[in-house]
Every structure is written in C-alpha cells, then in structure tokens.
Design a protein around this motif. Structure first.
Motif, PDB file in Angstrom:
ATOM      1  N   ASN A  90      -4.047   4.294  -1.535  1.00 39.86           N
ATOM      2  CA  ASN A  90      -4.814   3.123  -1.956  1.00 39.86           C
ATOM      3  C   ASN A  90      -3.928   1.879  -2.043  1.00 39.86           C
ATOM      4  O   ASN A  90      -4.101   1.033  -2.931  1.00 39.86           O
ATOM      5  CB  ASN A  90      -5.502   3.371  -3.316  1.00 39.86           C
ATOM      6  CG  ASN A  90      -6.551   4.452  -3.223  1.00 39.86           C
ATOM      7  OD1 ASN A  90      -7.361   4.474  -2.285  1.00 39.86           O
ATOM      8  ND2 ASN A  90      -6.542   5.375  -4.167  1.00 39.86           N
ATOM      9  N   SER A  92      -2.550  -1.738  -1.335  1.00 34.12           N
ATOM     10  CA  SER A  92      -3.238  -2.996  -1.022  1.00 34.12           C
ATOM     11  C   SER A  92      -2.300  -4.064  -0.472  1.00 34.12           C
ATOM     12  O   SER A  92      -2.753  -5.132  -0.066  1.00 34.12           O
ATOM     13  CB  SER A  92      -3.925  -3.543  -2.277  1.00 34.12           C
ATOM     14  OG  SER A  92      -2.980  -3.741  -3.314  1.00 34.12           O
ATOM     15  N   THR A  98      -2.022  -8.266   2.933  1.00 36.68           N
ATOM     16  CA  THR A  98      -3.032  -7.284   2.569  1.00 36.68           C
ATOM     17  C   THR A  98      -3.084  -6.163   3.606  1.00 36.68           C
ATOM     18  O   THR A  98      -2.966  -6.405   4.807  1.00 36.68           O
ATOM     19  CB  THR A  98      -4.418  -7.949   2.484  1.00 36.68           C
ATOM     20  OG1 THR A  98      -4.343  -9.069   1.606  1.00 36.68           O
ATOM     21  CG2 THR A  98      -5.459  -6.962   1.967  1.00 36.68           C
ATOM     22  N   GLU A 102      -7.492  -2.342   2.697  1.00 36.50           N
ATOM     23  CA  GLU A 102      -7.940  -3.258   1.645  1.00 36.50           C
ATOM     24  C   GLU A 102      -8.797  -4.383   2.234  1.00 36.50           C
ATOM     25  O   GLU A 102      -9.813  -4.776   1.648  1.00 36.50           O
ATOM     26  CB  GLU A 102      -6.721  -3.863   0.932  1.00 36.50           C
ATOM     27  CG  GLU A 102      -7.050  -4.844  -0.178  1.00 36.50           C
ATOM     28  CD  GLU A 102      -7.567  -4.185  -1.444  1.00 36.50           C
ATOM     29  OE1 GLU A 102      -8.072  -4.924  -2.319  1.00 36.50           O
ATOM     30  OE2 GLU A 102      -7.484  -2.942  -1.557  1.00 36.50           O
TER      31      GLU A 102
END
Length: 335
Positions: A90, A92, A98, A102
């Motif tokens: 996960n 980001s 980025t 994300e």
C-alpha cells in the motif's frame, strides 16, 4: 555523487535509458503509455544496469549491443518488482512522486507490473544467449518466492537467518544475475562467474541492510519513498529483529509492546532515537560491513580498472547514506 561515480558508464547508461524509452513508446494503449511515462519520469539510481555493464566491461563482454539489452531488461524488471511491492505494501510514495496504485488504482498497477515483467523477458530473449534466458526464469522465480517469504514473515517473528534468506531472494537475486549476465557474454570460466555471483549476492545483502536502516531512521522526504512501511505492515526487518533481541536481554518491552498492539505515529517518531539507544544502528552497520568486506574480497581477483573502481565506489556511496553520529537527528542526505 552517484552521477560522478557512474561517469565511466555515462554513454552506456544513456543508451540503456534510450532503450527503455523506445520500448515504452512501442505500447499501443494510451493508458499504458501514461502509466509508463509516469513510472519512468523519475529514473532510479540504475545500480543494477551499472553493475551488469561493469561485469561485462571487466570480463570483456562489451563487443556488441547485448549488454545494453541486459541492463535495460534488468532495470525494467526491477521497476516491475517495485510496482508490485507498492501494491502489496500500500505504498503511496516512490522516487519522489505518487505511486501508480495510489494515483490510478490497484488494477492498473497490477497490469503495469505484468507488462514490465513481460518486456524484461522480451529484451533478455533478444540476446539469444541460452544461459541468460534460463537465468532470467530463475531470477523471476527467486524474486517471486522472496516476496512470498516476506508476506509469510510479516505474520511471525522470523530468525535473522530467515530474514537474510528472504532478502537474498528478493534483493540480492537481481544484483547476482546482473553480475552473471554481464559476464556470460564474454566467458564461461566458472571461477570468474563464481567471483561475480558472490559479489552480487554480498552487494545485495549489504545494500538491503543499509536500506532497512534508512527505512526506520529517515523521513519520507529524505529517502524519496514511503518510509517505515515495513514495520507498519508487520514485517520485522533486521533493525527490528536486533532491537527485539536486545530488549529481551535488557528486560525491556517498548518495541515488543508496540508491535503487539499496533504502531502509532508517536512510536514511529521516537523509533530512531530508541534504536540508537539500544545500539541497533551500530549492530546493523557491523553486519553490513561483513557483507561489504566480502564484496571487496570477491573483486580482489580482477585487475584494476575504472569499472572495478566504480564498483568499489558504489560500496562507499551506500555506506555514506547513513552517518551513525547523525542518525538520531536524521540530518543525512537522501538515498
């Protein structure tokens, strides 16, 4: 500093970047082109391509374009592994921007990683070297198994041996094959191959141990990626494992309790100071130094050249990312 170290390879690395650009431009999907443009808009350090090219140069294997295909293929494969890592973790934030998962979503990021994996194989096949093509299949198996081991170890407290095996598969494998593929173009001498395989394996362990330290000691803006993700996701890296070991001897439970009950922002902010207090940073640096010493020993059998000097300079650069005296204040430069 890195740019200066890689200067002897500038022409080669320019060709590697041109190869990657050319292959990405050949995509038909406009969405895929957008994802590729975003992903490669900020290039990585190109360590794996540099090591592959150095191995080719010091063994005399740079007589044609195949080292460029190998170097580009390894960088694309490495990028694919990062895209998949960011999905699993996960993440980001990567390379100062980025992540694809994300910004676009998990589905898009998954397909991007798959395309990059296929493209890396495509480039290796073009070398028409059976050993490299076979080695590529072994490499992708090792990378995948390393990721599975990481997922397993996130739900338990691994031994240091288990953790080092995981990073050998997940990190060292790419450096190991970079050395091997570069040398395969010039020689089948088993002694040369074993020396370079050993260098790549030790380099990967050295690199990852320092990276583990950076992850727990540095702020995201300093390392240009999401930091402290490992501990947030339950993975106990070498600094955490050593911290738990020291706590057990000292009858302390701060780190243990945080891992049991869930880490919070306050704990993560205090973690660098606490690890320094326990002596973890010094212990990890000693472990990293063992692998660094092995790297230099593996290179001893090769004659002096600017490419050998380049490899030794990379070892210094990795070390310079962490200054133990300043680790607590987190004032060092980015990785």
């Amino acid at each position: 500093m890195l740019k200066t170290i890689l200067e002897p390879l500038k022409a080669d690395l320019d060709r590697v970047n041109e190869c990657i650009e050319r292959e990405c431009h050949c995509a038909h999907s406009e969405l895929l082109k957008s994802l590729l443009k975003h992903t490669f808009s900020v290039r990585g350090k190109l360590l794996r391509p540099a090591i592959a090219l150095c191995s080719a140069h010091i063994t005399g294997g740079c007589s044609d374009d195949r080292p460029i295909l190998i170097a580009a293929g390894l960088e694309i494969l490495h990028t694919a592994s990062l895209v998949h890592d960011d999905i699993i973790d996960n993440g980001s934030y990567r390379r100062g921007q980025t992540t694809v998962n994300e910004a676009w979503g998990v589905g898009e990021a998954t397909l991007l990683g798959d395309w990059l994996l296929a493209k890396s194989f495509d480039l290796m096949v073009r070398t028409e070297h059976p050993g490299i093509i076979h080695g590529m299949t072994v490499l992708t198996e090792e990378l995948t198994e390393g990721q599975f081991l990481e997922m397993e170890l996130s739900s338990q407290r691994p031994s240091e041996r288990d953790y080092l095996k995981m990073i050998d598969l997940k990190t060292s494998s790419l450096f190991r094959r970079a050395c091997s593929f570069g040398a395969m173009l010039a020689t089948q001498d088993p002694l040369i191959h074993n020396q370079l395989l050993g260098f790549g394996s030790s380099f990967g362990l050295y690199f990852q141990i320092i990276d583990d330290l950076l992850d727990v000691l540095k702020a995201p803006q300093e390392i240009l990626k999401s930091s402290q993700l490992d501990i947030k996701n339950g993975l106990k890296t070498l600094p955490i494992l050593k911290g738990l070991e020291i706590e057990l001897r000292l009858n302390k439970t701060i780190l243990h309790n945080a891992l049991e009950n869930g880490v919070d922002t306050s704990f993560l902010k205090s973690l660098p100071d606490y690890l320094n207090e326990l002596g973890v940073v010094e212990m990890c640096l000693k472990e990293a130094a063992r692998h660094r010493d092995r790297c230099t020993q593996y290179l001893d059998n090769f004659p002096s050249s600017r490419y050998k000097i380049l490899l030794l300079s990379l070892l210094d650069l990795i070390q310079d990312q962490i200054n133990p005296a300043n680790a607590r204040s987190q004032e060092e430069g980015s990785s």
